[in-house]
Write a protein that holds these residues in place. Structure first.
Motif, short mmCIF file in Angstrom:
data_model
loop_
_atom_site.label_atom_id
_atom_site.label_comp_id
_atom_site.label_asym_id
_atom_site.label_seq_id
_atom_site.Cartn_x
_atom_site.Cartn_y
_atom_site.Cartn_z
N GLU A 106 45.67 37.30 31.89
CA GLU A 106 46.65 36.49 32.63
C GLU A 106 46.69 36.93 34.10
N VAL A 150 37.88 37.35 38.82
CA VAL A 150 38.77 36.43 39.51
C VAL A 150 38.00 35.47 40.40
N TRP A 152 43.60 35.64 35.82
CA TRP A 152 43.71 34.20 36.04
C TRP A 152 44.63 33.93 37.24
N SER A 153 45.76 34.61 37.30
CA SER A 153 46.71 34.42 38.40
C SER A 153 46.08 34.79 39.75
N VAL A 176 39.31 35.88 30.90
CA VAL A 176 40.06 36.76 31.80
C VAL A 176 41.50 36.94 31.32
N ARG A 233 38.55 30.56 31.47
CA ARG A 233 39.98 30.82 31.26
C ARG A 233 40.19 31.82 30.12
N VAL A 283 37.05 32.54 38.36
CA VAL A 283 38.27 31.75 38.14
C VAL A 283 38.53 30.88 39.36
#
Length: 90
Positions: A16, A75, A19-20, A14, A11, A78
């Motif tokens: 925002e 990603v 992460w999204s 990366v 977390r 993530v």
């Protein structure tokens, strides 16, 4: 295996936006478990822009990960940690 330290490390690694994007991949069912042993969790992450799924390797005890994409923070990792965390909670 405690996933929390690895979850937090990924977390923090990366943006925002990254992460999204990983959350969207995980939510859309693009992550499939490929195997696990006492040291490693392997997951296959499908990405719409690629014809071949990427493999993500999670090493919770080492608080480390790797991905076939070659990026340190991605990603795909993530999506893999989110999907794994959610599967363990079920």
């Amino acid at each position: 295996m405690n996933l929390e330290p690895l979850f937090e490390r990924i977390r923090a690694s990366v943006s925002e936006r990254g992460w999204s994007a990983g959350v969207r991949l995980a939510r859309s069912g693009q992550v499939i478990g490929a195997g696990e042993d006492e040291d490693e969790i392997r997951l296959s992450v499908s990405v719409p822009s690629r014809t071949v799924a990427l493999t993500v390797y999670l090493w919770p005890d080492d608080v480390d990960w790797g991905c076939d994409c070659g990026k340190e923070a991605c990603v795909h990792a993530v999506a893999a940690i989110i999907a794994t965390n959610q599967a363990r909670k079920r």
